[in-house]
Design a protein around this motif. Structure first.
Motif, short mmCIF file in Angstrom:
data_model
loop_
_atom_site.label_atom_id
_atom_site.label_comp_id
_atom_site.label_asym_id
_atom_site.label_seq_id
_atom_site.Cartn_x
_atom_site.Cartn_y
_atom_site.Cartn_z
N LEU A 66 81.09 69.19 54.46
CA LEU A 66 82.31 69.72 53.86
C LEU A 66 83.05 70.63 54.84
O LEU A 66 84.28 70.56 54.96
N ALA A 67 82.33 71.47 55.56
CA ALA A 67 82.95 72.36 56.54
C ALA A 67 83.59 71.56 57.67
O ALA A 67 84.69 71.89 58.14
N ILE A 68 82.93 70.51 58.11
CA ILE A 68 83.49 69.65 59.15
C ILE A 68 84.78 69.00 58.66
O ILE A 68 85.79 68.97 59.37
N GLN A 69 84.76 68.50 57.44
CA GLN A 69 85.93 67.84 56.88
C GLN A 69 87.10 68.80 56.74
O GLN A 69 88.24 68.47 57.09
N ILE A 70 86.85 70.01 56.27
CA ILE A 70 87.92 70.99 56.11
C ILE A 70 88.46 71.42 57.48
O ILE A 70 89.67 71.57 57.66
N GLY A 71 87.57 71.59 58.45
CA GLY A 71 88.01 71.93 59.80
C GLY A 71 88.90 70.84 60.40
O GLY A 71 89.94 71.13 61.00
N LEU A 72 88.49 69.58 60.23
CA LEU A 72 89.31 68.47 60.73
C LEU A 72 90.65 68.40 60.00
O LEU A 72 91.69 68.10 60.61
N ALA A 73 90.65 68.69 58.71
CA ALA A 73 91.90 68.69 57.94
C ALA A 73 92.83 69.79 58.43
O ALA A 73 94.04 69.58 58.57
N ALA A 74 92.28 70.96 58.71
CA ALA A 74 93.09 72.07 59.22
C ALA A 74 93.71 71.69 60.57
O ALA A 74 94.89 71.93 60.81
N LEU A 75 92.90 71.10 61.44
CA LEU A 75 93.42 70.65 62.74
C LEU A 75 94.49 69.59 62.56
O LEU A 75 95.51 69.59 63.26
N GLY A 76 94.28 68.69 61.62
CA GLY A 76 95.26 67.64 61.35
C GLY A 76 96.57 68.18 60.82
O GLY A 76 97.64 67.74 61.23
N VAL A 77 96.50 69.15 59.92
CA VAL A 77 97.71 69.75 59.38
C VAL A 77 98.49 70.45 60.49
O VAL A 77 99.71 70.31 60.59
N VAL A 78 97.79 71.19 61.34
CA VAL A 78 98.46 71.87 62.46
C VAL A 78 99.08 70.84 63.40
O VAL A 78 100.22 71.00 63.86
N GLY A 79 98.35 69.76 63.68
CA GLY A 79 98.86 68.72 64.56
C GLY A 79 100.10 68.05 64.01
O GLY A 79 101.09 67.86 64.73
N VAL A 80 100.08 67.69 62.74
CA VAL A 80 101.24 67.05 62.12
C VAL A 80 102.42 68.01 62.09
O VAL A 80 103.56 67.62 62.36
N GLU A 81 102.14 69.27 61.80
CA GLU A 81 103.22 70.25 61.75
C GLU A 81 103.89 70.39 63.13
O GLU A 81 105.10 70.46 63.23
N ARG A 82 103.09 70.40 64.17
CA ARG A 82 103.66 70.54 65.52
C ARG A 82 104.45 69.30 65.93
O ARG A 82 105.49 69.41 66.56
N VAL A 83 103.95 68.13 65.59
CA VAL A 83 104.66 66.90 65.93
C VAL A 83 105.97 66.82 65.16
O VAL A 83 107.02 66.48 65.72
N LYS A 84 105.95 67.14 63.89
CA LYS A 84 107.17 67.09 63.07
C LYS A 84 108.13 68.20 63.45
O LYS A 84 109.33 68.06 63.29
N GLY A 85 107.61 69.32 63.96
CA GLY A 85 108.47 70.44 64.35
C GLY A 85 109.28 70.18 65.60
O GLY A 85 110.29 70.81 65.84
N ARG A 86 108.85 69.22 66.41
CA ARG A 86 109.55 68.91 67.65
C ARG A 86 110.81 68.09 67.41
O ARG A 86 111.62 67.93 68.28
N ARG A 87 110.94 67.50 66.25
CA ARG A 87 112.11 66.64 65.97
C ARG A 87 113.32 67.42 65.63
O ARG A 87 113.43 68.43 65.18
#
Length: 87
Positions: A66-87
């Motif tokens: 569960l901790a691994i999954q939440i950590g990966l989700a947090a990284l994914g949210v940050v990644g998507v936010e950064r990619v979408k923020g560049r547009r």
């Protein structure tokens, strides 16, 4: 994987996505759809990572997985936010 397993993965992924978003401080400028998609992917990837480290099947609640999954989700949210923020 049966249809019930896929449905369960989606439901758990939704919860993981929301939890991943909650552990990041501040406001995230991505929609709930992206959060849910990131959560589903993180749940599936986290299960694979936990399996690789041989911590996927433990008695009781799989806190490590569960901790691994939440950590990966947090990284994914940050990644998507950064990619979408560049547009």
């Amino acid at each position: 994987m049966e249809i019930s397993g896929i449905f369960t993965a989606i439901v758990i992924g939704i919860v993981i996505g929301i939890l991943g978003r909650l552990v990041i401080p501040g406001r995230q400028r991505i929609g709930i759809g992206w959060t849910l998609l990131v959560g589903i992917v993180a749940a599936l990837a986290g299960t694979a990572v936990a399996g690789a480290f041989d911590v996927a099947d433990t008695p009781g609640v799989d806190w490590t997985e569960l901790a691994i999954q939440i950590g990966l989700a947090a990284l994914g949210v940050v990644g998507v936010e950064r990619v979408k923020g560049r547009r």
